[in-house]
Design an enzyme around this catalytic site. Sequence first.
Site, PDB file in Angstrom:
ATOM      1  N   THR A 190       0.856  -1.194   0.000  1.00  4.48           N
ATOM      2  CA  THR A 190       0.000   0.000   0.000  1.00  4.48           C
ATOM      3  C   THR A 190       0.888   1.239   0.000  1.00  4.48           C
ATOM      4  O   THR A 190       1.884   1.276   0.711  1.00  4.48           O
ATOM      5  CB  THR A 190      -0.842   0.027   1.297  1.00  4.48           C
ATOM      6  OG1 THR A 190      -1.774  -1.041   1.241  1.00  4.48           O
ATOM      7  CG2 THR A 190      -1.578   1.346   1.478  1.00  4.48           C
ATOM      8  N   ARG A 218     -14.754  -6.363   2.159  1.00  5.34           N
ATOM      9  CA  ARG A 218     -13.837  -5.991   3.257  1.00  5.34           C
ATOM     10  C   ARG A 218     -13.155  -4.647   2.964  1.00  5.34           C
ATOM     11  O   ARG A 218     -12.688  -4.394   1.857  1.00  5.34           O
ATOM     12  CB  ARG A 218     -12.785  -7.092   3.433  1.00  5.34           C
ATOM     13  CG  ARG A 218     -11.756  -6.821   4.538  1.00  5.34           C
ATOM     14  CD  ARG A 218     -10.499  -6.191   3.990  1.00  5.34           C
ATOM     15  NE  ARG A 218      -9.461  -6.036   5.016  1.00  5.34           N
ATOM     16  CZ  ARG A 218      -8.355  -5.319   4.859  1.00  5.34           C
ATOM     17  NH1 ARG A 218      -8.145  -4.682   3.720  1.00  5.34           N
ATOM     18  NH2 ARG A 218      -7.463  -5.229   5.802  1.00  5.34           N
ATOM     19  N   ASP A 221      -7.786  -0.257   6.728  1.00  2.00           N
ATOM     20  CA  ASP A 221      -7.520   1.057   7.323  1.00  2.00           C
ATOM     21  C   ASP A 221      -7.300   2.159   6.280  1.00  2.00           C
ATOM     22  O   ASP A 221      -7.530   3.341   6.559  1.00  2.00           O
ATOM     23  CB  ASP A 221      -6.254   0.983   8.188  1.00  2.00           C
ATOM     24  CG  ASP A 221      -5.029   0.594   7.360  1.00  2.00           C
ATOM     25  OD1 ASP A 221      -5.171  -0.311   6.498  1.00  2.00           O
ATOM     26  OD2 ASP A 221      -3.951   1.170   7.562  1.00  2.00           O
ATOM     27  N   THR A 241       0.784   1.267   6.523  1.00  2.00           N
ATOM     28  CA  THR A 241       0.646   0.117   5.640  1.00  2.00           C
ATOM     29  C   THR A 241       0.630  -1.114   6.531  1.00  2.00           C
ATOM     30  O   THR A 241       1.095  -1.074   7.664  1.00  2.00           O
ATOM     31  CB  THR A 241       1.800   0.061   4.611  1.00  2.00           C
ATOM     32  OG1 THR A 241       1.599  -1.062   3.747  1.00  2.00           O
ATOM     33  CG2 THR A 241       3.156  -0.064   5.266  1.00  2.00           C
ATOM     34  N   GLY A 244      -4.706  -3.839   8.053  1.00  2.00           N
ATOM     35  CA  GLY A 244      -5.547  -2.695   8.375  1.00  2.00           C
ATOM     36  C   GLY A 244      -6.408  -2.884   9.603  1.00  2.00           C
ATOM     37  O   GLY A 244      -6.688  -1.926  10.330  1.00  2.00           O
TER      38      GLY A 244
HETATM   39  N1  ASP Z   1      -3.405  -1.542   4.897  1.00  2.00           N
HETATM   40  C1  ASP Z   1      -3.979  -2.235   3.789  1.00  2.00           C
HETATM   41  C2  ASP Z   1      -5.283  -2.829   4.198  1.00  2.00           C
HETATM   42  O1  ASP Z   1      -5.394  -3.336   5.302  1.00  2.00           O
HETATM   43  C3  ASP Z   1      -3.165  -3.321   3.218  1.00  2.00           C
HETATM   44  C4  ASP Z   1      -1.695  -3.252   3.356  1.00  2.00           C
HETATM   45  O2  ASP Z   1      -1.096  -2.203   3.472  1.00  2.00           O
HETATM   46  O3  ASP Z   1      -1.100  -4.317   3.329  1.00  2.00           O
HETATM   47  O4  ASP Z   1      -6.180  -2.859   3.400  1.00  2.00           O
END
Ligand code: ASP
Length: 330
Positions: A190, A218, A221, A241, A244
């Site tokens: 991310t 789904r 964050d 990142t 989340g």
């Molecule tokens: N933070 C992102 C989420 O939970 C995914 C990630 O950064 O791996 O959707």
Amino acid sequence: MQRRKFLKNSSAASAGIFTTPLFASCNEEAKKTRAIETLQAIRPIAICTWDFHNATTKAWEVLENGGASLDAVEQGVMVEEADVNNQTVGVGGRPDRDGNVTLDACIMDKDSNCGAVLCMQNIAHPISVARKVMEETPHVMLAGKGAEQFAYEQGFKKTNLLTEQSRLEWGEWKKTSKYETVINIENHDTIGMLAIDKNGDIAGACTTSGMGYKYAGRVGDSPIIGAGLFVDNEIGGATATGVGEEVVRTVGSFLIVELMRQGKSPQEACEEGVRRIMEKNKDRDDFQIGFIAINKKGETGGYCVHPGFTYREYSTKGHENKEVTSYLKS
Ligand code: ASP
């Protein structure tokens, strides 16, 4: 009635007599200090999660030419949204368990305006739709079909987000349908970006396709203001990142900005942010989270759960991939 009136008056009086002048002078002092810090700050500057040097290069181009931090972060993260090889952002993102790529993004400006899209399909640049939500609607968040419909109304084109590579990998995954988080960049790339422009104003953006093979619908964050991203132009900004669900539980980015407001450096604030999460997960070490933060002075920091997370920084001091220390050591 009498008594209530008395209590109301007496508390108002004590607030007026004893606290207001004190707070007012503290606030005035804090404001003055921040104004001086703004003048002395390292700027312009852009930072982003992971080693997305093409994204920071783009953001820097905007900033160096006198562009606003809001334009810099939008155009910076768009580079990753367009990159088909980045499988957790934009086109080429991994699909959900049903094979649909759904994107989340949010953006926040120097005046605390913000916009977000959640679980949106078929649009290549969710960050730009999030900006349109911020600028063209009375709302902060649009989700699903509504977000997609709004994007078409704003002139965005329908785009197939599922690349052949992501489709094939999803096909492999379906053979076992086992959901497990892979720690680090393979599953967590991310992009969250923060920038300060030549005027000293801060903005941030965050965009993702979320966890690969997630449940349909789904949302993590990344598009949640306060969790995946938060900016307060008086103080600084933070973005995240990683898994989340864990960031949402502590409203991680907001927490980090508030810790900086209390006097912590970006580095100390990120460390405390991760510590809070780990304290709520005493028996778990099977997830990664990385935070980055910037304060009004242009100081930056980052911290993560597992080793391996880095962030990119582009400023007048150079263009650097910054190693980040971790809560767990191996
Ligand atoms: N933070 C992102 C989420 O939970 C995914 C990630 O950064 O791996 O959707």
